[in-house]
Each structure stands twice: as structure tokens, then as C-alpha cells.
Design a protein around this motif. Structure first.
Motif, PDB file in Angstrom:
ATOM      1  N   LEU A 190      -4.630   8.157  -6.731  1.00  0.00           N
ATOM      2  CA  LEU A 190      -4.940   6.951  -5.978  1.00  0.00           C
ATOM      3  C   LEU A 190      -6.107   7.178  -5.026  1.00  0.00           C
ATOM      4  CD1 LEU A 190      -1.328   5.809  -5.033  1.00  0.00           C
ATOM      5  CD2 LEU A 190      -2.823   4.790  -6.755  1.00  0.00           C
ATOM      6  N   ASP A 193      -8.372   3.137  -0.945  1.00  0.00           N
ATOM      7  CA  ASP A 193      -8.125   1.692  -1.002  1.00  0.00           C
ATOM      8  C   ASP A 193      -6.834   1.395  -1.756  1.00  0.00           C
ATOM      9  OD1 ASP A 193     -10.400   1.133   0.436  1.00  0.00           O
ATOM     10  OD2 ASP A 193     -11.654   0.758  -1.328  1.00  0.00           O
ATOM     11  N   GLU A 194      -6.578   2.133  -2.842  1.00  0.00           N
ATOM     12  CA  GLU A 194      -5.355   1.906  -3.619  1.00  0.00           C
ATOM     13  C   GLU A 194      -4.118   2.321  -2.828  1.00  0.00           C
ATOM     14  OE1 GLU A 194      -7.021   2.400  -8.205  1.00  0.00           O
ATOM     15  OE2 GLU A 194      -6.449   4.179  -7.044  1.00  0.00           O
ATOM     16  N   GLN A 197      -3.414  -0.577  -0.548  1.00  0.00           N
ATOM     17  CA  GLN A 197      -2.822  -1.691  -1.293  1.00  0.00           C
ATOM     18  C   GLN A 197      -1.363  -1.402  -1.634  1.00  0.00           C
ATOM     19  OE1 GLN A 197      -5.236  -2.726  -4.728  1.00  0.00           O
ATOM     20  NE2 GLN A 197      -7.122  -2.416  -3.572  1.00  0.00           N
ATOM     21  N   ARG A 298       2.912  -1.907  -9.662  1.00  0.00           N
ATOM     22  CA  ARG A 298       1.705  -1.488 -10.381  1.00  0.00           C
ATOM     23  C   ARG A 298       0.974  -2.686 -10.975  1.00  0.00           C
ATOM     24  NH1 ARG A 298       2.561   3.073 -14.643  1.00  0.00           N
ATOM     25  NH2 ARG A 298       4.190   1.644 -15.339  1.00  0.00           N
ATOM     26  N   ILE A 301      -0.784  -4.929  -8.081  1.00  0.00           N
ATOM     27  CA  ILE A 301      -2.021  -4.461  -7.441  1.00  0.00           C
ATOM     28  C   ILE A 301      -3.005  -3.854  -8.436  1.00  0.00           C
ATOM     29  CG2 ILE A 301      -0.829  -4.080  -5.262  1.00  0.00           C
ATOM     30  CD1 ILE A 301      -0.784  -1.126  -5.786  1.00  0.00           C
ATOM     31  N   ILE A 303      -2.755  -1.318 -10.885  1.00  0.00           N
ATOM     32  CA  ILE A 303      -2.851   0.135 -11.114  1.00  0.00           C
ATOM     33  C   ILE A 303      -1.860   0.548 -12.210  1.00  0.00           C
ATOM     34  CG2 ILE A 303      -3.716   0.713  -8.810  1.00  0.00           C
ATOM     35  CD1 ILE A 303      -0.824   1.526  -8.065  1.00  0.00           C
TER      36      ILE A 303
END
Length: 386
Positions: A190, A193-194, A197, A298, A301, A303
């Protein structure tokens, strides 16, 4: 029939081919070197219509092999060895050789692989009747649906057949030359920024029906623990600002808790029961490792390509970015060897670029100062540049 004066060096230079072949000795014609496609080479004596293995080249010298061949020619050979089926061998002497020194979870995993994947394919065959083609066909069929599982199971099969070689039950391992499936090296972790989030998404589930799973996900990111270590965390393993895990992957270990992680653990300690995260159906058991909330977040957002285990990788990456020495990161992750940590300690390209800029600016500054500094011992009128 190829006959040469065999020496240890000449036997060592023989190259494997697509099929097994033999090279006989001029001095003792009954003696030969058998070369298998896997590269294994064994001394063999042909006597009375039988081929008797005398040991592997490199472990037994040619002179010893000649002496043993002459003895067998003079005295005869013992009755053929009694070779068990793979089932008898695997569930008997081979299992006994490792079960006493393995963790219960390892024993359960190997037993499951044996009974579900290996024994159905090879259990009824005698060890010396399992061919390389048998193993290759089985491996290819398994790989079509689960290449990673096929690789893992092939490794278990190899270990068992290597043990059979050590016990003298077979001359070579039919699994030795079967190639594992190539797997792409995973390096997903990650970004900053991730992580922000993910934190915001987890906050949305605080206090709701998904709060237990949200706490688990957050603890995984905050501690770098493996999923099983948190899912099966017990109250007696909590000791203030640290966890003393009884049964981590590499054995007992200590996990240090930061303020945020300790807040989660303290909140869960208030609930009764043995486990911090009990099953909602059976409170005396830990929660299932199938965290549906993670799949939902996941998608929310964006991912989907991040696995739960990548939170551990992300923890290691942030340690490296913050300048934590690699041996310390290794201890934080519970690795036995720091070399394993190198697979986890990735950093983002942006962080690498920023580091390169900082180092470049530092070196440029040193070079600039070097141009204006007088030479040591120079007088006040010495030149300002060199």
C-alpha cells in the motif's frame, strides 16, 4: 554397450539425457554407471539377471564400487529388497521421521496434503514403480487448476522420495527433475494514500456489525503480524504493551504494540472469553479467517489486487522508509533470517525518487563546499579553488 575405464572424474563428467543410459567399466564389466534424466548417477552391478545398486557416484568411489562388485560376483547377492508401497512408507517411517519435531499445524497441513493429493495418485504403487512420467502427469493435471498448490505439494513429495533414497528403498527420486511452475514475484504494498483511504474505510465500520473484522484488519497493518497470529490471538498472550505469541509461524515470539494497536487490544480485552476475536457462532472458538469485510473494502477503495498478507508487506515498507534498520524490521516481522525480510521491505518509486534527490543534494553540497575550502596547511592568501 559402452565400455570405458571408469574413474570418479569420468563418472562425474557424464551428462544426463532424455532417457536413462549406462556406461560399463572395462576392468569389471559387471559394473556400470547408471545416469538418470534427473542427473543422478549411481554405481550398479549386473549379476544373475539383476541390477544391484552400490550407491551414488560422489558418495561411493569407483574403487569401492569395483571391490563390492567383485565380492557380489564371488559370493552372490542377497534376496531382492522388500520395497513398500508409497502409502505404507509415507504414513509409516517417513511420517515418523518428522512428525515428532513439527508444530501441530504443520503436521495437520502435511497430513491434509498427503491424504487429499499424494496418496490418491501414488499410494498403491511400490516406491520403485513410481516413474518420472507418473509424477509429471500428476503435477501437470494439478497445476491446471492450482499452480501454487501443485508447487507446494510437489515439494512434499520430493521430501518423501529423497528420504526413501536415504533409506536405500529407491536408487533415484522420480520427482527430482520435475520443474516447478514459474510464479510471478509479488511486490504489492500500500502507498501512503492507499493507507489513508483504508483507514477512512475502516472508520466507517467502527461500532457496527463489521467492527470486529475492521479491528483485525487495522491490527494487521499496525503490527505487521500474520493473519493467523491476530485471528487466533488469546487473552493470555496479551501482556500490556506487547503480545507474547505462543505459536507463531516460526515459534513463540513477542510483538510490540504502538498506542493505536494497544487501544484496539485493550478494547477487545474487555469482552469475556479465551479469544480476543471469538466466532459469533461459537464464542469458544476464534473467528473465521475468511474476512468478508476486507473484500468489501478492497472494492470500495479500488485496491482489489491487494491481499490481506500485503498489509504485512506494507508495514515492512513503512519501517524501511522511516529508516528502521533491516535486522530490527526482521525482528518486528518475526523472521528467523533477515534475508527473508528483503522480500517484504519494498518501497514505492516516489519514495526512492525522493531519497535519490536528497542524497544527490547532499553530495552536491559536499562537492560545492570542497571547491571553496583551502588546502590544509595553506596560508591566508591560498587560492579558493582547486
Amino acid at each position: 554397450m559402452t565400455r570405458v575405464r571408469l574413474t570418479d572424474a569420468r563418472a562425474g563428467r557424464l551428462k544426463p539425457s532424455a532417457s536413462e543410459y549406462s556406461v560399463h567399466d572395462k576392468m569389471v564389466p559387471a559394473l556400470c554407471v547408471r545416469v538418470y534424466p534427473s542427473g543422478t548417477k549411481t554405481w550398479t552391478c549386473a549379476i544373475g539377471g539383476r541390477k544391484v545398486s552400490l550407491g551414488r557416484c560422489g558418495l561411493v568411489s569407483v574403487e569401492d564400487a569395483r571391490r563390492e562388485s567383485l565380492r557380489l560376483l564371488a559370493e552372490g547377492v542377497a534376496p531382492a529388497r522388500d520395497v513398500p508401497t508409497y502409502r505404507e512408507f509415507a504414513l509409516g517411517v517417513w511420517r515418523e521421521s518428522w512428525s515428532g519435531r513439527c508444530k501441530p499445524s504443520t503436521i495437520r497441513g502435511r497430513d491434509c496434503v498427503l491424504k487429499s493429493r499424494i496418496l490418491p495418485a501414488f499410494g498403491s504403487l511400490r516406491l520403485d514403480r513410481i516413474t518420472r512420467q507418473d509424477v509429471q502427469n500428476w503435477f501437470d493435471a494439478y497445476s491446471a487448476s492450482a499452480p501454487g498448490g501443485a508447487n507446494f505439494t510437489l515439494q512434499i513429495l520430493r521430501q518423501s522420495l529423497n528420504f526413501a533414497m536415504e533409506r536405500g528403498l529407491i536408487d533415484f527420486s522420480p520427482a527430482a527433475s520435475v520443474l516447478r511452475n514459474r510464479r510471478s514475484r509479488l511486490s504489492r504494498f500500500l502507498s501512503r494514500d492507499e493507507i489513508r483511504q483504508l483507514n477512512a474505510a475502516l472508520d466507517m465500520h467502527a461500532g457496527g456489525p463489521g467492527s470486529v473484522q475492521a479491528d483485525i484488519v487495522r491490527l494487521l497493518l499496525l503490527t505487521g503480524c500474520r493473519k493467523g497470529e491476530i485471528v487466533r490471538l488469546k487473552r493470555r498472550e496479551v501482556h500490556g504493551d506487547r503480545l507474547r505469541l505462543d505459536d507463531g509461524k516460526t515459534g513463540p515470539r513477542t510483538v510490540f504494540l504502538g498506542p493505536e494497536a494497544r487501544e484496539i487490544v485493550d478494547r477487545r480485552m474487555a469482552a469475556p472469553g479465551e479469544f480476543l476475536f471469538p466466532s459469533p457462532v461459537s464464542p469458544w472458538r476464534p473467528i473465521s479467517g475468511n474476512l468478508k469485510l476486507w473484500d468489501r473494502i478492497r472494492r470500495e477503495i479500488g485496491i482489489e489486487d491487494v491481499r490481506l498478507h500485503d498489509l504485512r508487506r506494507s508495514f515492512a515498507s513503512q519501517c524501511v522508509i522511516e529508516g528502521v534498520p533491516l535486522p530490527v524490521v526482521s525482528r518486528l516481522l518475526g523472521h528467523r533470517h533477515p534475508s527473508m525480510t528483503l522480500r517484504y521491505a519494498n518501497v514505492a518509486d516516489r519514495d526512492v525518487e525522493a531519497a535519490a534527490e536528497r542524497v544527490g543534494a547532499r553530495i552536491s553540497g559536499l562537492l560545492s563546499r570542497g571547491r571553496t575550502c583551502p588546502m590544509p596547511g595553506a596560508g591566508p592568501d591560498a587560492g579558493t579553488t582547486r
